[in-house]
Design an enzyme around this catalytic site. Sequence first.
Site, PDB file in Angstrom:
ATOM      1  N   GLU A  54       0.893  -1.165   0.000  1.00 20.38           N
ATOM      2  CA  GLU A  54       0.000   0.000   0.000  1.00 20.38           C
ATOM      3  C   GLU A  54       0.929   1.211   0.000  1.00 20.38           C
ATOM      4  O   GLU A  54       1.616   1.468   0.977  1.00 20.38           O
ATOM      5  CB  GLU A  54      -0.906  -0.058   1.223  1.00 20.38           C
ATOM      6  CG  GLU A  54      -2.164   0.752   1.053  1.00 20.38           C
ATOM      7  CD  GLU A  54      -2.012   2.106   1.684  1.00 20.38           C
ATOM      8  OE1 GLU A  54      -1.675   3.055   0.927  1.00 20.38           O
ATOM      9  OE2 GLU A  54      -2.196   2.226   2.893  1.00 20.38           O
TER      10      GLU A  54
ATOM     11  N   CYS B 270      -1.683   8.898   3.007  1.00 24.43           N
ATOM     12  CA  CYS B 270      -1.367   8.350   1.688  1.00 24.43           C
ATOM     13  C   CYS B 270      -2.438   8.755   0.672  1.00 24.43           C
ATOM     14  O   CYS B 270      -2.132   8.948  -0.501  1.00 24.43           O
ATOM     15  CB  CYS B 270      -1.184   6.857   1.743  1.00 24.43           C
ATOM     16  SG  CYS B 270      -2.476   6.016   2.644  1.00 24.43           S
TER      17      CYS B 270
ATOM     18  N   GLU C  28       4.493  12.839  -4.925  1.00 16.34           N
ATOM     19  CA  GLU C  28       3.882  12.864  -3.594  1.00 16.34           C
ATOM     20  C   GLU C  28       4.717  13.750  -2.662  1.00 16.34           C
ATOM     21  O   GLU C  28       5.911  13.544  -2.508  1.00 16.34           O
ATOM     22  CB  GLU C  28       3.824  11.446  -3.020  1.00 16.34           C
ATOM     23  CG  GLU C  28       3.195  11.406  -1.648  1.00 16.34           C
ATOM     24  CD  GLU C  28       2.986   9.991  -1.120  1.00 16.34           C
ATOM     25  OE1 GLU C  28       3.955   9.228  -1.040  1.00 16.34           O
ATOM     26  OE2 GLU C  28       1.830   9.673  -0.769  1.00 16.34           O
TER      27      GLU C  28
HETATM   28  P1  NAI Z   1       9.565   4.596   3.828  1.00 10.38           P
HETATM   29  O1  NAI Z   1       8.829   3.925   2.740  1.00 10.38           O
HETATM   30  O2  NAI Z   1      11.063   4.598   3.789  1.00 10.38           O
HETATM   31  O3  NAI Z   1       9.169   3.938   5.242  1.00 10.38           O
HETATM   32  C1  NAI Z   1       8.091   3.058   5.477  1.00 10.38           C
HETATM   33  C2  NAI Z   1       8.583   1.823   6.236  1.00 10.38           C
HETATM   34  O4  NAI Z   1       9.481   1.090   5.413  1.00 10.38           O
HETATM   35  C3  NAI Z   1       9.340   2.134   7.525  1.00 10.38           C
HETATM   36  O5  NAI Z   1       9.026   1.149   8.498  1.00 10.38           O
HETATM   37  C4  NAI Z   1      10.787   1.978   7.086  1.00 10.38           C
HETATM   38  O6  NAI Z   1      11.681   1.664   8.137  1.00 10.38           O
HETATM   39  C5  NAI Z   1      10.690   0.821   6.107  1.00 10.38           C
HETATM   40  N1  NAI Z   1      11.791   0.720   5.153  1.00 10.38           N
HETATM   41  C6  NAI Z   1      12.551   1.729   4.632  1.00 10.38           C
HETATM   42  N2  NAI Z   1      13.471   1.233   3.783  1.00 10.38           N
HETATM   43  C7  NAI Z   1      13.304  -0.110   3.758  1.00 10.38           C
HETATM   44  C8  NAI Z   1      13.931  -1.179   3.058  1.00 10.38           C
HETATM   45  N3  NAI Z   1      14.937  -0.952   2.229  1.00 10.38           N
HETATM   46  N4  NAI Z   1      13.473  -2.423   3.255  1.00 10.38           N
HETATM   47  C9  NAI Z   1      12.461  -2.669   4.087  1.00 10.38           C
HETATM   48  N5  NAI Z   1      11.823  -1.712   4.783  1.00 10.38           N
HETATM   49  C10 NAI Z   1      12.238  -0.440   4.622  1.00 10.38           C
HETATM   50  O7  NAI Z   1       9.038   6.064   3.964  1.00 10.38           O
HETATM   51  P2  NAI Z   1       9.794   7.356   4.596  1.00 10.38           P
HETATM   52  O8  NAI Z   1      11.206   7.402   4.132  1.00 10.38           O
HETATM   53  O9  NAI Z   1       9.571   7.369   6.049  1.00 10.38           O
HETATM   54  O10 NAI Z   1       8.984   8.541   3.914  1.00 10.38           O
HETATM   55  C11 NAI Z   1       9.340   9.002   2.631  1.00 10.38           C
HETATM   56  C12 NAI Z   1       8.135   9.284   1.806  1.00 10.38           C
HETATM   57  O11 NAI Z   1       7.397   8.092   1.617  1.00 10.38           O
HETATM   58  C13 NAI Z   1       7.128  10.244   2.403  1.00 10.38           C
HETATM   59  O12 NAI Z   1       7.480  11.574   2.200  1.00 10.38           O
HETATM   60  C14 NAI Z   1       5.888   9.852   1.650  1.00 10.38           C
HETATM   61  O13 NAI Z   1       5.890  10.460   0.393  1.00 10.38           O
HETATM   62  C15 NAI Z   1       6.024   8.358   1.491  1.00 10.38           C
HETATM   63  N6  NAI Z   1       5.271   7.624   2.531  1.00 10.38           N
HETATM   64  C16 NAI Z   1       4.048   7.134   2.213  1.00 10.38           C
HETATM   65  C17 NAI Z   1       3.286   6.508   3.172  1.00 10.38           C
HETATM   66  C18 NAI Z   1       1.947   5.960   2.875  1.00 10.38           C
HETATM   67  O14 NAI Z   1       1.135   5.821   3.771  1.00 10.38           O
HETATM   68  N7  NAI Z   1       1.658   5.611   1.657  1.00 10.38           N
HETATM   69  C19 NAI Z   1       3.742   6.376   4.579  1.00 10.38           C
HETATM   70  C20 NAI Z   1       5.076   6.882   4.793  1.00 10.38           C
HETATM   71  C21 NAI Z   1       5.780   7.497   3.795  1.00 10.38           C
END
Ligand code: NAI
Length: 502
Positions: A275, A309, A406
């Site tokens: 998601e 999101c 985004e």
């Molecule tokens: P992210 O996608 O890096 O983090 C989400 C989760 O994934 C966290 O638990 C993180 O530790 C984990 N993660 C990060 N790198 C990983 C990897 N290589 N392998 C496995 N797990 C990993 O999101 P981030 O950096 O916190 O936010 C960046 C952007 O992502 C935001 O500005 C937004 O645009 C988007 N985002 C979208 C979300 C949504 O609900 N669709 C939620 C959070 C961020």
Amino acid sequence: MNLSDIQHFLSDRAAAFLKRDRHALLIDGQWVPAAGEGTFVTRNPATGKVIGRIAAAGAEDVDRAVRAARQAFDAGPWSKMRPVERQRLILKLADLVEEHAQALAEIESVDNGKSAGIARAVDVALTVDFLRYMAGWATKIEGITHEASVPYALQAEFVTYTRREAVGVVGAIVPWNFPLLVATWKLGPALAAGCTVVLKPAEQTPLTALYLGELIGEAGFPPGVVNIVTGDGPGAGAPLARHPRVDKISFTGSTEVGKLIGHASVENMTRFTLELGGKSPVIVLDDCDPEVAAAGAANAIFFNQGQVCCAGSRLYVQKKMFDRVVGEIGKIADGMTLGHGFDAAAQMGPLVSQEQMDRVCGYIDIGRSQGAEVVAGGGRQPGEGYFVRPTVMVNVDHGKRVVQEEIFGPVLTAMPYDTIEEVAAWANDSPYGLGASIWSNNLSKVHRLIPKIRAGTVWVNCHSALEPAMPFGGYKQSGVGRDMGRAALDAYLETKSVFIAV
Ligand code: NAI
Ligand code: MG
């Protein structure tokens, strides 16, 4: 922890939890430090102050957690539990979350920055409802029976049926915008289906998952059924996503990381649900009340500081109403008071982290440099904490980065349009397809528009409404699969076909 600046807002339960010096990992029913003894800190986004020191799991800890989940799934008491007992445990957990609602809301507020009142009314309330909804599915998992017609065995008779079986060990990787709620979106269907789970909370907001871990123990789930490994993405998330003994990964987060997880999953044929991000359009038709549309559009982008999101981040208003609606939204934005999560007068809180604040402000600058005009807000609010003023941009070409990418903050780009055909094409001119809202009382126009929009959810005269029975997920680069509803349960089940020659 030194909580002197927030102590007086906290209930006894939240204060006692936040006072701890260290928070540990939950592996096989035990709270343990990380193998490497590593830790990281989490901060209160309203002040930037450290509010918790957390165990930083690495590959070795993730491996231990997966083994514990594997053992619990293959051989532990959980594997022999009747569906009605699983249902009872999930209902018990829902009761405990309800009983601890205030503490959970307060902890979510200081860890994420959101309002404690909203956390209680939205995040925690939906968590409770969702657990109760999913508990019911535990006793309603059904296959089919079937009259077989095997063409090369004309004399034979068969009894054929399908069994739905739990997919196995689930790795759940969740983000920081709705930490408790999204963790529950993974845990609920996984536990109802009979799976075991290794949960990896976001490093910015690990606290409510750890509190939930204690409630899971209190509810009576056997050891190893739910394991919690706190840590960052590369250190704890990546080893979980590529672990060969994980059967399914359920991820919510950025599209960028979602793709990494998809690649890692395909390597082991691990099932996955993703998601991901969005850039959801809000489409205002010229028959509706401009004030109602403006209030709706403002809420669609500014709720949760825009860190949603499915936030309505692209606004399309039919030409003759454009100035009126955008003017109203600008007034709403300018009038918003920003404050910490316990400030009853605040209408918006801080963003989750310095990094996210810098990222969002960077996008506002990119918008300006690519010709956009900022009509409200336009950057951070001076002072402590990660506050960004609610921002509205106009006069921006559709191909520009602030329209296509985004931003994940309180930043709206507004664009006028002429015809329904034109707005449908623009709404779909995005790599994303998570949500969309239409604001109109013209039923026939609304019904003609709904099928044209390539998005997982279309709201009419509302935005971001969610409820447990309605599937939620994305078209296009907004993801694969659905959270919530029966669709979510199905994603935690395999189908086994059985042929018995009789
Ligand atoms: P992210 O996608 O890096 O983090 C989400 C989760 O994934 C966290 O638990 C993180 O530790 C984990 N993660 C990060 N790198 C990983 C990897 N290589 N392998 C496995 N797990 C990993 O999101 P981030 O950096 O916190 O936010 C960046 C952007 O992502 C935001 O500005 C937004 O645009 C988007 N985002 C979208 C979300 C949504 O609900 N669709 C939620 C959070 C961020
Ligand atoms: Mg935090």
